[in-house]
Write a protein that holds these residues in place. Structure first.
Motif, short mmCIF file in Angstrom:
data_model
loop_
_atom_site.label_atom_id
_atom_site.label_comp_id
_atom_site.label_asym_id
_atom_site.label_seq_id
_atom_site.Cartn_x
_atom_site.Cartn_y
_atom_site.Cartn_z
N ASP A 149 46.39 41.03 84.88
CA ASP A 149 44.98 41.12 85.27
C ASP A 149 44.48 42.56 85.15
O ASP A 149 43.27 42.78 85.08
CB ASP A 149 44.79 40.64 86.71
N LEU A 150 45.40 43.50 85.12
CA LEU A 150 45.04 44.91 84.97
C LEU A 150 45.09 45.36 83.52
O LEU A 150 44.32 46.21 83.11
CB LEU A 150 45.99 45.78 85.80
N VAL A 155 52.20 43.20 96.60
CA VAL A 155 53.12 42.57 95.66
C VAL A 155 52.55 42.76 94.25
O VAL A 155 51.40 42.41 93.99
CB VAL A 155 53.31 41.08 95.95
N ILE A 156 53.36 43.32 93.36
CA ILE A 156 52.96 43.54 91.98
C ILE A 156 53.88 42.69 91.10
O ILE A 156 55.09 42.91 91.06
CB ILE A 156 53.06 45.02 91.59
N ALA A 157 53.31 41.69 90.44
CA ALA A 157 54.10 40.71 89.68
C ALA A 157 53.65 40.69 88.23
O ALA A 157 52.55 41.13 87.88
CB ALA A 157 53.94 39.32 90.29
N THR A 158 54.53 40.17 87.37
CA THR A 158 54.18 39.94 85.97
C THR A 158 54.38 38.47 85.64
O THR A 158 55.38 37.86 86.04
CB THR A 158 55.03 40.80 85.02
N CYS A 184 45.32 49.75 81.02
CA CYS A 184 46.41 49.87 80.05
C CYS A 184 46.76 51.32 79.75
O CYS A 184 47.85 51.60 79.22
CB CYS A 184 46.02 49.17 78.74
N LEU A 185 45.85 52.23 80.05
CA LEU A 185 46.08 53.66 79.78
C LEU A 185 46.58 54.41 80.99
O LEU A 185 46.70 55.64 80.94
CB LEU A 185 44.78 54.29 79.26
N VAL A 235 47.42 43.04 77.75
CA VAL A 235 48.41 43.13 76.68
C VAL A 235 49.75 43.68 77.18
O VAL A 235 50.65 43.95 76.38
CB VAL A 235 47.90 44.01 75.52
N ASP A 236 49.88 43.86 78.49
CA ASP A 236 51.14 44.34 79.05
C ASP A 236 52.16 43.20 79.02
O ASP A 236 51.95 42.16 79.64
CB ASP A 236 50.92 44.82 80.49
N LEU A 237 53.26 43.40 78.33
CA LEU A 237 54.28 42.36 78.16
C LEU A 237 55.51 42.60 79.03
O LEU A 237 56.54 41.95 78.83
CB LEU A 237 54.71 42.29 76.68
N SER A 238 55.42 43.49 80.00
CA SER A 238 56.58 43.79 80.83
C SER A 238 57.09 42.54 81.54
O SER A 238 56.31 41.72 82.04
CB SER A 238 56.22 44.85 81.88
N GLU A 239 58.42 42.41 81.57
CA GLU A 239 59.04 41.30 82.29
C GLU A 239 59.68 41.86 83.56
O GLU A 239 59.25 42.88 84.08
CB GLU A 239 60.03 40.55 81.39
#
Length: 288
Positions: free
Chosen positions: A249-250, A220-223, A286-287, A253-257
């Protein structure tokens, strides 16, 4: 204060429009043959034969209001470029509603997935597939695994923002009892939406006796910025062979919803690739 009838219609509209705008991207312009559109981009190619490096076909399962093309314009080519045979299906169609699918009863949608997996296995010669789903598409396959014999045909289920335990839509669903008729409207006109409300009969049955079934790996990959499946930790599963990942956690600064994590987030897509081939996984940053 709004009159009672206006309030009722306002809530119904809010629920439906919120879902339409946030669960999936808007449909792209109509094409004469949407299946050929995906084939031209390298997926839904039934002549594709899995390689020794990637022996299992990948079946992509769109979310509510989605379809087999628009949900996967980034992830499908991403996986094809990495050597996978990739397929996607439409499910949960309602009469008279083109392009926006995933609205029918979820148990019936799982039956459509069952038939599609059989078609992919027959064409590819593989014994198992891996499933990758966004939103409802990450939850609905669990019905297939648990009740329709899918566990014998599936190696892994990877969910991007799946509503495994339903959603409150930031609390909006808790208002339904105060607006007589709205819940019935959702149930009769869009049963796929009603099935996803936290505490629904469908979800209660799905989660009775545990979240997982033996023999399948779950990711499961969640934001934490999910505005649709709330609270976002309700997406996580409990059980053996489960990996729950929070995107931030990865990459802090990832702001994806809810939409972006399934549609275009490269960090999330890198985690999908890792889950498909854990023996050759590389760190997601992030890269990625």
């Amino acid at each position: 204060m709004l009159p009672w009838r206006r309030a009722l219609h306002a809530l119904a509209a809010a629920l439906l429009v919120t879902g339409a705008l946030t669960l999936t991207p808007a449909a792209t312009a109509a094409t004469p043959d949407r299946a050929s559109a995906s084939t031209s981009r390298g997926w839904n190619d039934y002549d594709c034969k899995p390689s020794a490096a990637h022996p299992r076909p990948v079946v992509l399962v769109h979310g509510t209001f989605g379809n087999s093309v628009d949900n996967w314009l980034v992830l499908a080519p991403y996986l094809v470029a990495r050597g996978y045979c990739v397929y996607s299906l439409d499910y949960g169609q309602l009469d008279g509603v083109p392009f926006f699918h995933g609205l029918g009863p979820i148990d019936k949608s799982a039956e459509q997935l069952d038939g599609f997996v059989d078609k992919v296995l027959a064409a590819s010669g593989a014994k198992e597939v891996d499933l990758v789903g966004h939103s409802q598409g990450g939850m609905m396959p669990r019905h297939y695994l648990k009740f329709l014999g899918g566990a014998a045909k599936v190696n892994a289920l990877i969910g991007l923002a799946p509503d495994n335990h339903g959603t409150t839509l930031l609390g909006l669903t808790k208002l339904l009892p105060y607006f007589p008729g709205v819940e019935d409207l959702l149930t009769t006109k869009t049963p796929g939406l009603a099935d996803q409300v936290a505490g629904s009969k469908f979800l209660t049955r799905l989660n009775e006796g545990g979240d997982t079934v033996p023999g399948v790996r779950y990711t499961v990959i969640a934001t934490k910025y999910d505005e649709v499946v709330t609270p976002y930790r309700s997406q996580f599963l409990q059980g053996p062979d489960v990996r729950n990942v929070t995107l931030q956690d990865l990459c802090s600064v990832d702001l994806s919803e809810h939409v972006a994590i399934g549609i275009l987030d490269r960090v999330a897509h890198h985690e999908v690739a890792n889950a498909l081939d854990p023996e050759h996984a590389t760190p997601s940053t992030c890269l990625s």
